[in-house]
Design a protein around this motif. Structure first.
Motif, short mmCIF file in Angstrom:
data_model
loop_
_atom_site.label_atom_id
_atom_site.label_comp_id
_atom_site.label_asym_id
_atom_site.label_seq_id
_atom_site.Cartn_x
_atom_site.Cartn_y
_atom_site.Cartn_z
N VAL A 55 0.86 -1.19 0.00
CA VAL A 55 0.00 0.00 0.00
C VAL A 55 0.89 1.24 0.00
N THR A 56 0.36 2.32 -0.53
CA THR A 56 1.09 3.59 -0.49
C THR A 56 0.90 4.19 0.90
N ALA A 57 1.98 4.30 1.66
CA ALA A 57 1.88 4.92 2.99
C ALA A 57 1.96 6.44 2.85
N SER A 58 2.85 6.91 1.95
CA SER A 58 2.89 8.35 1.72
C SER A 58 3.59 8.67 0.41
N ILE A 59 3.14 9.77 -0.17
CA ILE A 59 3.89 10.37 -1.27
C ILE A 59 4.72 11.45 -0.59
N GLY A 84 13.08 -0.01 4.91
CA GLY A 84 13.02 -0.07 6.37
C GLY A 84 12.75 -1.52 6.74
N ARG A 85 12.00 -1.73 7.83
CA ARG A 85 11.67 -3.11 8.18
C ARG A 85 10.56 -3.63 7.26
N THR A 86 9.50 -2.83 7.13
CA THR A 86 8.38 -3.26 6.27
C THR A 86 8.11 -2.26 5.15
N SER A 87 8.85 -1.16 5.15
CA SER A 87 8.59 -0.11 4.15
C SER A 87 9.70 -0.06 3.11
N MET A 88 9.33 0.46 1.95
CA MET A 88 10.29 0.66 0.86
C MET A 88 10.13 2.08 0.36
N LEU A 112 8.28 8.05 -2.76
CA LEU A 112 7.08 7.52 -2.12
C LEU A 112 7.48 6.44 -1.13
N THR A 113 6.66 6.25 -0.10
CA THR A 113 6.88 5.14 0.82
C THR A 113 5.77 4.11 0.63
N MET A 114 6.19 2.90 0.25
CA MET A 114 5.24 1.81 0.06
C MET A 114 5.49 0.79 1.19
N VAL A 115 4.41 0.24 1.74
CA VAL A 115 4.54 -0.73 2.83
C VAL A 115 4.01 -2.09 2.37
N ALA A 116 4.79 -3.13 2.59
CA ALA A 116 4.37 -4.50 2.24
C ALA A 116 3.37 -4.97 3.30
N VAL A 117 2.28 -5.56 2.83
CA VAL A 117 1.24 -6.02 3.77
C VAL A 117 0.80 -7.44 3.44
N ASP A 118 0.30 -8.11 4.47
CA ASP A 118 -0.26 -9.46 4.26
C ASP A 118 -1.73 -9.34 3.87
N ASN A 149 13.44 13.97 7.52
CA ASN A 149 12.46 14.97 7.05
C ASN A 149 11.04 14.47 7.24
N ARG A 150 10.82 13.17 6.92
CA ARG A 150 9.46 12.63 7.07
C ARG A 150 9.05 12.64 8.53
N LYS A 151 10.01 12.30 9.40
CA LYS A 151 9.72 12.30 10.84
C LYS A 151 9.34 13.71 11.29
N LEU A 155 4.87 12.42 10.03
CA LEU A 155 4.18 11.32 9.37
C LEU A 155 4.60 9.97 9.91
N ILE A 156 5.77 9.92 10.56
CA ILE A 156 6.21 8.66 11.13
C ILE A 156 6.22 8.85 12.64
N GLY A 157 5.76 7.84 13.34
CA GLY A 157 5.81 7.90 14.80
C GLY A 157 4.78 8.86 15.36
N ASP A 159 1.13 10.00 17.02
CA ASP A 159 0.30 9.42 18.06
C ASP A 159 -0.84 8.63 17.42
N LYS A 160 -0.81 7.28 17.58
CA LYS A 160 -1.77 6.42 16.89
C LYS A 160 -3.21 6.69 17.34
N SER A 161 -3.38 7.25 18.56
CA SER A 161 -4.74 7.51 19.04
C SER A 161 -5.42 8.60 18.20
C1 COA Z 1 0.68 2.12 5.74
C2 COA Z 1 0.05 1.26 6.84
C3 COA Z 1 -0.02 -0.20 6.38
C4 COA Z 1 0.94 1.35 8.07
O1 COA Z 1 0.32 0.63 9.07
P1 COA Z 1 0.72 0.84 10.63
O2 COA Z 1 -0.22 0.08 11.44
O3 COA Z 1 0.93 2.29 10.90
O4 COA Z 1 2.08 0.06 10.68
P2 COA Z 1 3.44 0.41 11.40
O5 COA Z 1 3.31 1.51 12.41
O6 COA Z 1 4.00 -0.90 11.84
O7 COA Z 1 4.33 0.97 10.20
C5 COA Z 1 4.75 0.11 9.19
C6 COA Z 1 5.76 0.83 8.35
O8 COA Z 1 5.11 1.88 7.64
C7 COA Z 1 5.80 3.10 7.84
N1 COA Z 1 4.81 4.16 7.81
C8 COA Z 1 3.61 4.17 8.43
N2 COA Z 1 2.95 5.31 8.12
C9 COA Z 1 3.75 6.01 7.29
C10 COA Z 1 3.62 7.25 6.61
N3 COA Z 1 2.53 8.03 6.72
N4 COA Z 1 4.64 7.66 5.84
C11 COA Z 1 5.75 6.90 5.68
N5 COA Z 1 5.93 5.70 6.29
C12 COA Z 1 4.93 5.27 7.08
C13 COA Z 1 6.45 2.94 9.20
O9 COA Z 1 7.54 3.83 9.36
C14 COA Z 1 6.87 1.50 9.15
O10 COA Z 1 8.06 1.37 8.38
P3 COA Z 1 9.22 0.31 8.79
O11 COA Z 1 8.55 -1.00 9.13
O12 COA Z 1 10.05 0.19 7.56
O13 COA Z 1 9.95 0.90 9.94
C15 COA Z 1 -1.40 1.75 7.21
O14 COA Z 1 -1.31 3.05 7.76
C16 COA Z 1 -2.33 1.78 6.03
O15 COA Z 1 -2.85 0.74 5.61
N6 COA Z 1 -2.59 2.98 5.47
C17 COA Z 1 -3.49 3.12 4.32
C18 COA Z 1 -2.73 2.83 3.02
C19 COA Z 1 -3.59 3.04 1.81
O16 COA Z 1 -4.74 2.65 1.76
N7 COA Z 1 -3.02 3.70 0.79
C20 COA Z 1 -3.71 3.99 -0.42
C21 COA Z 1 -4.01 5.44 -0.54
S1 COA Z 1 -5.31 5.97 0.54
#
Ligand code: COA
Length: 163
Positions: A55-59, A84-88, A112-118, A149-151, A155-157, A159-161
């Motif tokens: 999924v696209t985590a961020s542009i 990163g661990r789960t991001s590219m 862009l940051t893309m995250v691998a998901v199950d 810069n992203r931090k 956008l990273i880290g 507050d999840k609430s």
């Molecule tokens: C991206 C997503 C899978 C992250 O899930 P999460 O529960 O926050 O997972 P984590 O906190 O474990 O983060 C996972 C990785 O994503 C990265 N990440 C999370 N949000 C991010 C953001 N906004 N920007 C960049 N990286 C981000 C984290 O740094 C982490 O990277 P790492 O494992 O390499 O260190 C989730 O927020 C999601 O599904 N978002 C919607 C994606 C989507 O639908 N995109 C289409 C356009 S709307």
């Protein structure tokens, strides 16, 4: 994950034609259209690298450096700049080519940051990269600064609430 793949393995290129419905009254392409091409090639590149859905985590950034006009070809190239661990982090550059004159220009650059998901949308670990060209090495070495810069953008880290 200890697995690592050469950047070249997932590098992706695409060619598009700038068509009238994709342009404004100046006959130049809408930024949003270019962005959709960028998002698609970034996803393809990331999936080729990790062999998972992504999924696209961020542009993270997009710079429109010059415009492309109806009839131009767009050459897109994308590769994994860092992991990163789960991001590219995917770097995409777009060149426009006037097919009548042969003039070629860099039109857009994006990270862009893309995250691998199950299958449940949960992030999963990705292989590391092995950069080899000068460009790949330069982007790999500067990845930490872009991550900072992203931090700083919050956008990273965050507050999840507050999701
Ligand atoms: C991206 C997503 C899978 C992250 O899930 P999460 O529960 O926050 O997972 P984590 O906190 O474990 O983060 C996972 C990785 O994503 C990265 N990440 C999370 N949000 C991010 C953001 N906004 N920007 C960049 N990286 C981000 C984290 O740094 C982490 O990277 P790492 O494992 O390499 O260190 C989730 O927020 C999601 O599904 N978002 C919607 C994606 C989507 O639908 N995109 C289409 C356009 S709307």
């Amino acid at each position: 994950m200890d697995l690592a793949y050469p950047v070249e393995r997932s590098k992706t290129t695409q060619t598009r034609l700038v068509l009238p419905p994709d342009t404004n009254h100046l006959q130049t392409i809408f930024g949003g259209k270019v962005l959709s091409y960028i998002d698609e090639i970034a996803a393809l590149t990331a999936m080729k690298h990790c062999n998972h859905a992504v999924v696209t985590a961020s542009i993270d950034s997009v710079d429109f450096l010059s415009s492309a006009t109806v009839g131009d070809a767009l050459y897109l190239e994308a590769f994994v700049a860092s992991t990163g661990r789960t991001s590219m982090e995917i770097y995409v550059k777009v060149h426009s080519n006037n097919l009548l004159t042969g003039e070629e220009k860099l039109t857009t650059e994006s990270f862009l940051t893309m995250v691998a998901v199950d299958e449940y949308g949960k992030p999963v670990p990705v292989p590391k990269i092995i950069p080899s060209s000068e460009e790949e090495k330069r982007l790999f070495e500067t990845a930490a600064a872009r991550k900072e810069n992203r931090k700083n953008r919050g956008l990273i880290g965050r507050d999840k609430s507050k999701k």
